[in-house]
Design an enzyme around this catalytic site. Sequence first.
Site, PDB file in Angstrom:
ATOM      1  N   ASP A  48     -17.892  52.891 -15.152  1.00 58.71           N
ATOM      2  CA  ASP A  48     -17.247  52.576 -13.886  1.00 58.71           C
ATOM      3  C   ASP A  48     -18.321  52.126 -12.907  1.00 58.71           C
ATOM      4  O   ASP A  48     -19.222  52.881 -12.579  1.00 58.71           O
ATOM      5  CB  ASP A  48     -16.570  53.857 -13.376  1.00 58.71           C
ATOM      6  CG  ASP A  48     -15.255  53.513 -12.740  1.00 58.71           C
ATOM      7  OD1 ASP A  48     -14.942  52.310 -12.689  1.00 58.71           O
ATOM      8  OD2 ASP A  48     -14.558  54.446 -12.301  1.00 58.71           O
ATOM      9  N   TRP A 171     -49.136  18.834 -28.046  1.00 60.34           N
ATOM     10  CA  TRP A 171     -49.498  18.122 -29.258  1.00 60.34           C
ATOM     11  C   TRP A 171     -50.864  18.638 -29.727  1.00 60.34           C
ATOM     12  O   TRP A 171     -51.788  18.792 -28.935  1.00 60.34           O
ATOM     13  CB  TRP A 171     -49.576  16.603 -28.999  1.00 60.34           C
ATOM     14  CG  TRP A 171     -50.101  15.887 -30.196  1.00 60.34           C
ATOM     15  CD1 TRP A 171     -49.387  15.476 -31.265  1.00 60.34           C
ATOM     16  CD2 TRP A 171     -51.461  15.539 -30.456  1.00 60.34           C
ATOM     17  NE1 TRP A 171     -50.212  14.904 -32.195  1.00 60.34           N
ATOM     18  CE2 TRP A 171     -51.502  14.920 -31.720  1.00 60.34           C
ATOM     19  CE3 TRP A 171     -52.655  15.711 -29.745  1.00 60.34           C
ATOM     20  CZ2 TRP A 171     -52.683  14.455 -32.300  1.00 60.34           C
ATOM     21  CZ3 TRP A 171     -53.833  15.244 -30.320  1.00 60.34           C
ATOM     22  CH2 TRP A 171     -53.831  14.623 -31.589  1.00 60.34           C
ATOM     23  N   ASP A 336     -47.664   7.392 -45.629  1.00 57.57           N
ATOM     24  CA  ASP A 336     -47.286   7.596 -44.227  1.00 57.57           C
ATOM     25  C   ASP A 336     -47.090   6.249 -43.542  1.00 57.57           C
ATOM     26  O   ASP A 336     -46.767   5.234 -44.177  1.00 57.57           O
ATOM     27  CB  ASP A 336     -48.354   8.480 -43.544  1.00 57.57           C
ATOM     28  CG  ASP A 336     -47.799   9.313 -42.407  1.00 57.57           C
ATOM     29  OD1 ASP A 336     -47.653   8.763 -41.296  1.00 57.57           O
ATOM     30  OD2 ASP A 336     -47.487  10.505 -42.615  1.00 57.57           O
ATOM     31  N   ASP A 337     -47.312   6.220 -42.260  1.00 55.97           N
ATOM     32  CA  ASP A 337     -47.081   5.060 -41.394  1.00 55.97           C
ATOM     33  C   ASP A 337     -47.817   3.809 -41.908  1.00 55.97           C
ATOM     34  O   ASP A 337     -48.853   3.921 -42.560  1.00 55.97           O
ATOM     35  CB  ASP A 337     -47.624   5.440 -40.005  1.00 55.97           C
ATOM     36  CG  ASP A 337     -47.025   4.607 -38.908  1.00 55.97           C
ATOM     37  OD1 ASP A 337     -46.394   3.599 -39.213  1.00 55.97           O
ATOM     38  OD2 ASP A 337     -47.201   4.996 -37.740  1.00 55.97           O
ATOM     39  N   ASP A 448     -40.107  10.979 -38.596  1.00 58.28           N
ATOM     40  CA  ASP A 448     -40.961  11.252 -37.437  1.00 58.28           C
ATOM     41  C   ASP A 448     -40.255  10.875 -36.142  1.00 58.28           C
ATOM     42  O   ASP A 448     -39.256  10.147 -36.146  1.00 58.28           O
ATOM     43  CB  ASP A 448     -42.271  10.447 -37.598  1.00 58.28           C
ATOM     44  CG  ASP A 448     -43.457  11.114 -36.926  1.00 58.28           C
ATOM     45  OD1 ASP A 448     -43.243  11.962 -36.044  1.00 58.28           O
ATOM     46  OD2 ASP A 448     -44.606  10.773 -37.278  1.00 58.28           O
ATOM     47  N   CYS A 494     -40.526  15.733 -38.313  1.00 61.57           N
ATOM     48  CA  CYS A 494     -41.845  15.645 -37.674  1.00 61.57           C
ATOM     49  C   CYS A 494     -41.622  15.022 -36.310  1.00 61.57           C
ATOM     50  O   CYS A 494     -40.773  14.151 -36.150  1.00 61.57           O
ATOM     51  CB  CYS A 494     -42.742  14.768 -38.538  1.00 61.57           C
ATOM     52  SG  CYS A 494     -44.328  14.334 -37.774  1.00 61.57           S
ATOM     53  N   ASP A 516     -50.174  18.120 -35.963  1.00 62.75           N
ATOM     54  CA  ASP A 516     -51.173  17.136 -36.385  1.00 62.75           C
ATOM     55  C   ASP A 516     -52.571  17.745 -36.395  1.00 62.75           C
ATOM     56  O   ASP A 516     -53.516  17.124 -36.863  1.00 62.75           O
ATOM     57  CB  ASP A 516     -51.167  15.930 -35.431  1.00 62.75           C
ATOM     58  CG  ASP A 516     -50.039  14.967 -35.769  1.00 62.75           C
ATOM     59  OD1 ASP A 516     -49.520  15.033 -36.897  1.00 62.75           O
ATOM     60  OD2 ASP A 516     -49.675  14.151 -34.908  1.00 62.75           O
TER      61      ASP A 516
HETATM   62  C1  GLA Z   1     -47.303  11.258 -35.954  1.00 63.72           C
HETATM   63  C2  GLA Z   1     -47.277  12.299 -37.052  1.00 63.72           C
HETATM   64  C3  GLA Z   1     -48.434  12.067 -37.993  1.00 63.72           C
HETATM   65  C4  GLA Z   1     -48.377  10.667 -38.551  1.00 63.72           C
HETATM   66  C5  GLA Z   1     -48.337   9.648 -37.425  1.00 63.72           C
HETATM   67  C6  GLA Z   1     -48.106   8.258 -37.952  1.00 63.72           C
HETATM   68  O1  GLA Z   1     -48.366  11.439 -35.108  1.00 63.72           O
HETATM   69  O2  GLA Z   1     -47.309  13.585 -36.519  1.00 63.72           O
HETATM   70  O3  GLA Z   1     -48.420  13.008 -39.030  1.00 63.72           O
HETATM   71  O4  GLA Z   1     -47.265  10.553 -39.373  1.00 63.72           O
HETATM   72  O5  GLA Z   1     -47.302   9.960 -36.494  1.00 63.72           O
HETATM   73  O6  GLA Z   1     -48.061   7.311 -36.956  1.00 63.72           O
END
Ligand code: GLA
Length: 695
Positions: A48, A171, A336-337, A448, A494, A516
Amino acid sequence: MIQYLEKSSIFILETKNTQYVFGIDKAGYNRHLHWGDKCSANDFEYADISGENSYNSMLDEYKQEITPFGSTMYRECAIKARFSDNCREISMHFENYDMDGDILKVNFKDDYYPLRITLCYEVYEAYDIIKRTVTLENIGADNIVFDRIFSAEFSLPSEKPYTFRNTNGAWGGEFIQTDTVLDGGNLVYESRRGASNHNASPYFIAYQNADENSGDVYFASLAYSGNFKVSAGRDVYAVTRISIGMNDFDFSHTLLPGESFCAPPVYCGRARGFGEMSRNMNRFCVDCLLPKQFHDKPLPVLYNSWEATGFDVNAKHQTELAKIAAEMGVELFVMDDGWFGKRNSDRAGLGDWFVNPEKFPNGLDELIENVNRLGMDFGIWVEPEMVNPDSDLYRQHPEWTYHYAHRNADELRNQLVLNMTRSDVQTYIFNCLDELLSKHNIKYIKWDMNRPFSQTGAENLQNPQMYSYLHTMAVYNIVDKLKERYPHVQFESCASGGGRCDLGAISHYDQVWTSDNTDGIDRMTIQKGYSLLHPIKTMRAWVTDIAGINKPCSLDFRFNIAMQGSLGIGGDLTKYTEEDLEICKKNIAFYKSVRNIVQFGDLYRILDIEKDEVLCNEYVSTDKTESILFLAANGTRFYKKKCNLRFAGLDAHKTYSFTLDGIEYKKGGAYLMTVGIPIYVRGADYNRAVVLKTV
Ligand code: GLA
């Protein structure tokens, strides 16, 4: 188990060790009653509360499951709406409930306006976890606009201040643990960047007198990768409350007549100590939350080309790397990229998801076949939500990005964000990835996302302030559809490292790129923060050539740290010596022999690198017959550290054998956990991995 006490309108939700209790009082208000140890059901009643002066209303003191905006409730509200006549007060009262096994739905209705609010609870008894969601339904003929829709509200039991643990990062330095005492006022963890970010985690961990093994720890984690807000407050009556959900910053959602909206789910629990919290959430995620295609399969050892080749990729060099990777025992080779469009740097190409003919004159399959011939699967990097202004896609469809007609669009990393709330953009992205996966033997996608949002105009939306939610759902939806069509393909989330890591991402992606920053020493801290409320198996960790930015650390050391999640390799293997290659081979073979324990076992954080100068993590198989212990230190004060190592999580009645520093041990679990063995840590590069097996 869920129980309903008819007489008092009380719902009792029980998990293995915890009870969560709320009810509907005589006035029809939802009232939170208990969260903690189990009590006898019949003892619960509504306290209450009487208002003590004109500045304090009794309603404001109520502990509630959800607080609507309005009346004399001035604490943080969870739901805020505007009805068609501009009334901004919700007056919700109990309507009815529905109970089906472990799922409970409690419906409330506004007294006048056509709004139904449903609180939903799902009990995962064995895991000590409860799922909560809120659904809003417009059951009338006029629009209802919502300025805030949180997913859940919690009130903690103790009047003493709680300490809140979250992660604070950026980052390259994600998941750095912070601990903040909340003894008054408010504490907020949030993202305003469009997606969950590196800076804070969409969860709360609130504790008192807790360590790894004891103390009261309350936690809840939002499964959502958009803008989020965790808002905790402690009022003058010493009640600590937390609300959690989509951020109300730059947010608004309109429910049209007949529409309903379910807010992203929250998973919550109470544990004895941080260790139990992490283990409960880890098991729950592996068994119940991770996408079904890979949740029970060990993740492969991968190689990723990014740190070795940057944007400079071609079939010949990638094949050279692949040959060495295969010899080491790598199972999945990821390019990767740099493989698509005119992608020679981060200035161009995003959006043009076709193979760069100069880099791959014979197409992608030449490389993929080479990789497959070497006995490895092939994976590839994409960043589907983004576009470089210097790309064919942008030249054709500048209107596909988020923008305002009379403002400049800010570029970050030379890129703009595609308006994924548009169905033509969604179709384009789905088709690009569908084509990639249907034409090539690809087993892994690293998805990503390398910038936060800005200028989030979205003319296609009736309410552009819903962009973060709709964008996030569009991403989930495309990943889900691709996974359905290509169930053998793994997905990794990512976002410039660990910028999109949350239980939402983990419900759709099989793994996450943690950071990274691959420095073995920094990783000890990053990985600990990750392990708090995220499943270990999803934590991708690479061994690269970053041999300690601040202090040197050997290849063995870097393996020791990276093996504590899902192992990857990321160095320029063409520069490795014979001796390096042997070290890699040995460690990868070792990892394969213990990865089931790491990826599916229970983690015990025994020593903390920051507090104890030594990191000691022990992973124990669920049947407790095996365990792997990792020890690491990057130099201790006064040259050395002697301590007694007490194991954890073993079976007290079983005998375990193992070897450490040349000494063979054969001891009972009880002895190892209570007396322990002496360890002597010396040097800047101390690392050990010890396997315990039952005799
Ligand atoms: C980001 C990702 C990396 C890599 C780059 C490529 O920074 O975290 O691991 O893949 O992009 O451009």
